[in-house]
Scaffold this motif. Structure first.
Motif, PDB file in Angstrom:
ATOM      1  N   ALA A   1       0.866  -1.340  -0.025  1.00  0.00           N
ATOM      2  CA  ALA A   1      -0.103   0.014   0.041  1.00  0.00           C
ATOM      3  C   ALA A   1       0.887   1.260  -0.041  1.00  0.00           C
ATOM      4  CB  ALA A   1      -0.952  -0.062   1.405  1.00  0.00           C
ATOM      5  N   MET A   2       0.500   2.364  -0.583  1.00  0.00           N
ATOM      6  CA  MET A   2       1.176   3.474  -0.791  1.00  0.00           C
ATOM      7  C   MET A   2       0.176   4.468   0.038  1.00  0.00           C
ATOM      8  SD  MET A   2       2.030   6.142  -3.980  1.00  0.00           S
ATOM      9  CE  MET A   2       3.738   5.718  -4.158  1.00  0.00           C
ATOM     10  N   ALA A   3       0.806   5.376   0.930  1.00  0.00           N
ATOM     11  CA  ALA A   3      -0.213   6.399   1.814  1.00  0.00           C
ATOM     12  C   ALA A   3      -0.735   7.429   0.701  1.00  0.00           C
ATOM     13  CB  ALA A   3       0.708   6.990   2.876  1.00  0.00           C
ATOM     14  N   ARG A   4      -1.882   7.582   1.030  1.00  0.00           N
ATOM     15  CA  ARG A   4      -2.619   8.659   0.362  1.00  0.00           C
ATOM     16  C   ARG A   4      -1.887   9.995   0.081  1.00  0.00           C
ATOM     17  NH1 ARG A   4      -7.354  10.864  -1.464  1.00  0.00           N
ATOM     18  NH2 ARG A   4      -7.743  13.084  -0.877  1.00  0.00           N
ATOM     19  N   ARG A   5      -1.269  10.367   1.273  1.00  0.00           N
ATOM     20  CA  ARG A   5      -0.408  11.684   1.173  1.00  0.00           C
ATOM     21  C   ARG A   5       0.787  11.575   0.261  1.00  0.00           C
ATOM     22  NH1 ARG A   5      -0.112  16.320   4.390  1.00  0.00           N
ATOM     23  NH2 ARG A   5       2.044  16.844   4.525  1.00  0.00           N
ATOM     24  N   GLN A   6       1.412  10.350   0.308  1.00  0.00           N
ATOM     25  CA  GLN A   6       2.620  10.180  -0.324  1.00  0.00           C
ATOM     26  C   GLN A   6       2.059  10.520  -1.984  1.00  0.00           C
ATOM     27  OE1 GLN A   6       4.930   6.513  -1.216  1.00  0.00           O
ATOM     28  NE2 GLN A   6       5.912   7.534   0.520  1.00  0.00           N
ATOM     29  N   GLY A   7       0.935   9.771  -2.223  1.00  0.00           N
ATOM     30  CA  GLY A   7       0.628   9.742  -3.786  1.00  0.00           C
ATOM     31  C   GLY A   7       0.201  11.421  -4.032  1.00  0.00           C
ATOM     32  N   LEU A   8      -0.369  11.810  -3.309  1.00  0.00           N
ATOM     33  CA  LEU A   8      -0.850  13.388  -3.244  1.00  0.00           C
ATOM     34  C   LEU A   8       0.313  14.361  -3.678  1.00  0.00           C
ATOM     35  CD1 LEU A   8      -3.985  13.640  -0.895  1.00  0.00           C
ATOM     36  CD2 LEU A   8      -3.916  13.886  -3.461  1.00  0.00           C
ATOM     37  N   PHE A   9       1.200  13.931  -2.692  1.00  0.00           N
ATOM     38  CA  PHE A   9       2.424  14.828  -3.052  1.00  0.00           C
ATOM     39  C   PHE A   9       3.125  14.712  -4.182  1.00  0.00           C
ATOM     40  CE2 PHE A   9       7.073  14.744  -3.207  1.00  0.00           C
ATOM     41  CZ  PHE A   9       7.442  16.284  -2.975  1.00  0.00           C
ATOM     42  N   PHE A  10       3.489  13.530  -4.674  1.00  0.00           N
ATOM     43  CA  PHE A  10       4.194  13.142  -6.027  1.00  0.00           C
ATOM     44  C   PHE A  10       3.136  13.930  -7.128  1.00  0.00           C
ATOM     45  CE2 PHE A  10       6.942  10.152  -3.690  1.00  0.00           C
ATOM     46  CZ  PHE A  10       8.022  10.523  -4.465  1.00  0.00           C
ATOM     47  N   ALA A  11       2.015  13.600  -7.228  1.00  0.00           N
ATOM     48  CA  ALA A  11       0.934  14.438  -8.232  1.00  0.00           C
ATOM     49  C   ALA A  11       1.369  15.675  -8.112  1.00  0.00           C
ATOM     50  CB  ALA A  11      -0.524  13.860  -7.729  1.00  0.00           C
ATOM     51  N   GLY A  12       1.344  16.300  -7.003  1.00  0.00           N
ATOM     52  CA  GLY A  12       1.493  17.707  -6.919  1.00  0.00           C
ATOM     53  C   GLY A  12       2.847  18.198  -7.516  1.00  0.00           C
ATOM     54  N   ALA A  13       3.625  17.424  -7.338  1.00  0.00           N
ATOM     55  CA  ALA A  13       5.105  17.649  -7.654  1.00  0.00           C
ATOM     56  C   ALA A  13       5.318  17.197  -9.221  1.00  0.00           C
ATOM     57  CB  ALA A  13       6.101  16.815  -6.976  1.00  0.00           C
ATOM     58  N   GLY A  14       4.225  17.097  -9.997  1.00  0.00           N
ATOM     59  CA  GLY A  14       4.168  16.593 -11.390  1.00  0.00           C
ATOM     60  C   GLY A  14       4.436  15.204 -11.821  1.00  0.00           C
ATOM     61  N   ILE A  15       4.260  14.420 -10.827  1.00  0.00           N
ATOM     62  CA  ILE A  15       4.480  12.904 -11.465  1.00  0.00           C
ATOM     63  C   ILE A  15       3.212  12.063 -10.784  1.00  0.00           C
ATOM     64  CG2 ILE A  15       5.834  10.690 -11.054  1.00  0.00           C
ATOM     65  CD1 ILE A  15       8.320  12.385 -10.789  1.00  0.00           C
ATOM     66  N   THR A  16       2.418  11.780 -11.676  1.00  0.00           N
ATOM     67  CA  THR A  16       1.114  11.146 -11.018  1.00  0.00           C
ATOM     68  C   THR A  16       1.411   9.703 -10.880  1.00  0.00           C
ATOM     69  OG1 THR A  16      -0.229  12.378 -12.350  1.00  0.00           O
ATOM     70  CG2 THR A  16      -1.355  10.378 -11.689  1.00  0.00           C
ATOM     71  N   VAL A  17       1.219   9.057  -9.554  1.00  0.00           N
ATOM     72  CA  VAL A  17       1.520   7.707  -9.440  1.00  0.00           C
ATOM     73  C   VAL A  17       0.168   6.844  -9.354  1.00  0.00           C
ATOM     74  CG1 VAL A  17       2.666   6.056  -7.703  1.00  0.00           C
ATOM     75  CG2 VAL A  17       3.474   8.307  -8.208  1.00  0.00           C
ATOM     76  N   PHE A  18      -0.032   5.977 -10.253  1.00  0.00           N
ATOM     77  CA  PHE A  18      -1.319   5.254 -10.369  1.00  0.00           C
ATOM     78  C   PHE A  18      -1.057   3.828  -9.311  1.00  0.00           C
ATOM     79  CE2 PHE A  18      -0.867   7.069 -14.597  1.00  0.00           C
ATOM     80  CZ  PHE A  18      -1.806   7.988 -14.434  1.00  0.00           C
ATOM     81  N   GLU A  19      -1.592   3.902  -8.339  1.00  0.00           N
ATOM     82  CA  GLU A  19      -1.451   2.856  -7.426  1.00  0.00           C
ATOM     83  C   GLU A  19      -2.433   1.766  -8.045  1.00  0.00           C
ATOM     84  OE1 GLU A  19      -1.439   1.423  -2.497  1.00  0.00           O
ATOM     85  OE2 GLU A  19      -2.266   3.688  -3.366  1.00  0.00           O
ATOM     86  N   GLY A  20      -1.936   0.440  -8.104  1.00  0.00           N
ATOM     87  CA  GLY A  20      -2.696  -0.850  -8.326  1.00  0.00           C
ATOM     88  C   GLY A  20      -2.443  -1.760  -7.325  1.00  0.00           C
ATOM     89  N   TYR A  21      -3.231  -2.959  -7.870  1.00  0.00           N
ATOM     90  CA  TYR A  21      -3.112  -4.129  -6.750  1.00  0.00           C
ATOM     91  C   TYR A  21      -3.371  -5.363  -7.490  1.00  0.00           C
ATOM     92  CZ  TYR A  21      -5.839  -7.689  -4.196  1.00  0.00           C
ATOM     93  OH  TYR A  21      -6.180  -9.050  -3.753  1.00  0.00           O
ATOM     94  N   GLY A  22      -2.638  -6.393  -7.057  1.00  0.00           N
ATOM     95  CA  GLY A  22      -2.640  -7.761  -7.906  1.00  0.00           C
ATOM     96  C   GLY A  22      -1.648  -8.753  -7.071  1.00  0.00           C
ATOM     97  N   LEU A  23      -1.870  -9.997  -7.596  1.00  0.00           N
ATOM     98  CA  LEU A  23      -1.298 -10.957  -7.002  1.00  0.00           C
ATOM     99  C   LEU A  23      -0.523 -11.926  -8.178  1.00  0.00           C
ATOM    100  CD1 LEU A  23      -4.250 -10.999  -6.066  1.00  0.00           C
ATOM    101  CD2 LEU A  23      -3.308 -12.663  -4.506  1.00  0.00           C
ATOM    102  N   THR A  24       0.621 -12.764  -7.707  1.00  0.00           N
ATOM    103  CA  THR A  24       1.311 -13.524  -8.565  1.00  0.00           C
ATOM    104  C   THR A  24       0.132 -14.352  -9.563  1.00  0.00           C
ATOM    105  OG1 THR A  24       3.136 -13.893  -7.260  1.00  0.00           O
ATOM    106  CG2 THR A  24       2.929 -15.353  -8.883  1.00  0.00           C
ATOM    107  N   GLU A  25      -1.038 -14.645  -8.591  1.00  0.00           N
ATOM    108  CA  GLU A  25      -1.905 -15.470  -9.364  1.00  0.00           C
ATOM    109  C   GLU A  25      -2.743 -14.793 -10.320  1.00  0.00           C
ATOM    110  OE1 GLU A  25      -1.135 -17.479  -5.000  1.00  0.00           O
ATOM    111  OE2 GLU A  25      -1.053 -15.207  -6.097  1.00  0.00           O
ATOM    112  N   SER A  26      -2.639 -13.218 -10.164  1.00  0.00           N
ATOM    113  CA  SER A  26      -3.425 -12.619 -11.329  1.00  0.00           C
ATOM    114  C   SER A  26      -2.450 -12.147 -12.165  1.00  0.00           C
ATOM    115  CB  SER A  26      -4.442 -11.464 -10.677  1.00  0.00           C
ATOM    116  OG  SER A  26      -3.288 -10.598  -9.803  1.00  0.00           O
TER     117      SER A  26
END
Length: 609
Positions: free
Chosen positions: A367-392
């Protein structure tokens, strides 16, 4: 909401396999740069699609000359490097099945995976790996060949020379026999809950996964006018996330580079030199970049302006998020002025540390903290967080480009359905779901039901179909008072403190929740230096009252987000971090909870004394 589906953006492949893209790209655009390859002198050199095709073909001929045939399994034990990708595609050209092995695996782990998958040959990086294989080879009668990348002329050159007399048509006949249903690889799970299980992943699984991602996240995988999209792969290729990056880059025509070390000291210089347009990473990498920038600002006496810039970036990104979802007008005029003020002094420097060209990133694995994702987006790098497993086959969900909801793992990947079962378990259905565990029908039937994958993760869907992961079913703690607590959210919040490296929450059948905490050595050294204090030994640090006060602040901040019954009542600072070497972390850096509780049984008991 109990279920959400996103329709596919591309048709599922009906014919062929993963290696076809190599030959098709070389035919259509032979001079396009397919790879950046770092030489012994540290310089990056281009590899065109035609050059890569020729190398794949030459290696495939050598593998045939050495007895590798359609359906054979060949293990690869190495760090992330160009030769791994070369072997992957050469083996896929032949219809063979690479079996990735983490380079840090113990002899017994290696034995189990090679024995269970019945490999007939193995590629290792260097002599230490060869010795690991050698220590168990007497128990592996099917293993007939061992090639070493860093021995003499190297395995690639030796195999290519061995196959010089093989007719190309022999290779092409193998390639034409590969279908989407053919097995592409067997990837072993990290073993957090026991012996690793081999996930059987087909060519169709990987093709579906990569095509849906590159189709839906077109702004990430496509280049700007006049620029070629590129990415630097530093994730382990032994992990499904790294393999998906490799496959997607080759299929989408993205320039791909390899970096074998994820540590910031090694990674950041290569990011600056390679200058990727996007990366796919784990939250740890973004945390390291942020904390390194914060420490640099503090050393230069600019901590207060940096912290203000962080607040502005978070507010700016949050305002854009509200606008995207129709719940706000976007950044105010005053906020835009503040944001522009910090663009050159802070945000541009953060992007420069990542090469300067990066505008997008994808994050998974934890998991990425919401605040960390918002900081990078505000700094000009949009981080798209995702989820998955080896099985997927890696990602099952990810945040869409135009409507990113920070703090969630996004909506289903196109062609995928997410269902929340009655007990809160996340179920997945889509073309990326694996076909089962190798030689283990019982475990397969426990997680696969009529095409649905029961993930073992707990989560919820909001009204727009965005998934939030709340914990693991098997990791839920139940206190002696009957309170159920999902530890992962608490641990993530404690780790948000810059001095804390790791946190594990305990409390099963105990009267209250407690935690074991390890410290970030680099961050603590910086913290001591800023106070004018001399470095302390690990034994001195765990008894340092000032450090305990700082760590307590992190724990108290985490506790404000949960009920009193779920809060951490006490904690213990440990002298050394949890490591893979000591069997406390998986190779993908996940905590081995039972192993940690066994290793620190005395410390856990002391928390309740």
């Amino acid at each position: 909401m109990r279920e959400f589906t996103v329709p596919p953006v591309a048709a599922a492949p009906q014919v062929g396999g993963l290696a076809d893209a190599v030959f098709e790209h070389a035919l259509a655009d032979p001079d396009r740069v397919a790879f950046g390859r770092k030489g012994p002198d540290g310089e990056w050199r281009d590899v065109t699609s035609a050059m890569f095709r020729d190398e794949v073909l030459g290696l495939a001929k050598g593998l045939i000359a050495q007895g590798v045939r359609f359906g054979d399994r060949v293990a690869i034990m190495s760090r992330t490097r160009y030769e791994w990708t070369l072997f992957d595609f050469a083996l896929w050209t032949l219809g063979a099945q690479p079996v990735p092995i983490y380079p840090t695996s113990s002899a017994e782990q290696v034995f189990w995976m090679l024995h269970d998958s019945e490999v007939t040959a193995c590629v290792v990086e260097h002599e230490d790996h060869a010795m690991t294989i050698g220590s168990v080879i007497d128990r592996l009668p099917r293993l007939q060949r061992l090639w070493q990348l860093d021995s003499g002329a190297g395995a690639v050159a030796e195999l290519t020379a061995a196959g010089a007399e093989i007719d190309e048509d022999v290779v092409q006949r193998h390639r034409r026999a590969v279908t989407p249903e053919s097995v592409a690889t067997v990837i072993y799970t990290s073993g957090t809950t026991g012996r690793p299980k081999g996930c059987v992943i087909t060519h169709a699984n990987f093709m579906f996964e990569s095509d849906m991602l590159t189709g839906r996240w077109d702004p990430v995988f496509r280049s700007r006018p006049g620029e070629q999209a590129s990415t630097l792969l530093f994730l382990p290729l032994a992990h499904v996330f790294g393999r998906m990056v490799e496959v997607a880059a080759v299929r989408a025509g993205v320039k791909l580079g390899h970096q074998p070390v994820m540590a910031a000291a090694e990674l950041l210089p290569d990011l600056a030199a390679f200058r990727p347009s996007f990366v796919l990473a784990v939250p740890y990498v973004f945390e390291k970049v942020f904390h390194a920038a914060r420490r640099k600002a503090e050393r230069e006496g600019r901590a207060a302006p940096f912290d203000k810039a962080v607040e502005v970036a978070v507010a700016y990104a949050e305002a854009l998020e509200h606008k995207a979802f129709g719940t706000g007008p976007g950044p105010s005029a005053a906020l835009r002025v503040q944001h522009q003020f910090f663009e050159k002094t802070v945000y541009g420097k953060v992007r420069a540390a990542l090469g300067g060209r990066m505008r997008h990133a994808m994050s998974g694995g934890s998991a990425m903290a919401r605040r960390q994702g918002l900081f990078f987006a505000g700094a000009g790098i949009t981080v798209f967080e995702g989820y998955g497993l080896t099985e997927s086959s890696a990602a099952a969900t990810a945040n869409p480009p135009e409507r990113t909801r920070y703090g969630t793992v996004g909506q289903p990947v196109p062609g995928t359905t997410v269902h929340i079962a009655e007990d809160g378990e996340v179920w997945l259905h889509g073309g990326q779901v694996f076909s089962g565990y190798l030689n283990d029908p019982r475990s397969t039937s426990a997680v696969l039901n009529d095409g649905w994958l029961a993930t073992g993760d707990l989560g919820s869907l909001d009204e727009d179909g965005y998934l939030t992961i709340t914990g693991r079913k098997k990791e839920i703690l139940v206190t002696s008072g009957g309170k159920s607590v999902a530890p992962s959210g608490l641990e993530e919040r404690v780790r948000a403190h810059p001095l804390i490296a790791q946190c594990i929450v305990v409390g099963n059948d105990r009267p209250y929740i407690a935690a074991l905490v390890t410290i970030d050595q680099e961050a603590v050294e910086h913290w001591l230096a800023m106070q004018g204090r001399v470095p302390l030994s690990p034994a001195e640090l765990v008894r340092d009252p000032s450090l305990e006060t700082e760590i307590r602040r992190g724990v108290v901040a985490a506790n404000t987000l949960v009920s009193q019954a779920e809060s951490i009542r006490t904690f213990r600072i440990l002298a050394h971090p949890f490591s893979e070497e000591h069997g406390l972390l998986t190779p993908s850096l996940k905590l081995k909870r039972k192993a940690i509780e066994r290793a620190y049984a005395a410390e856990v008991e002391a928390l309740y004394g």
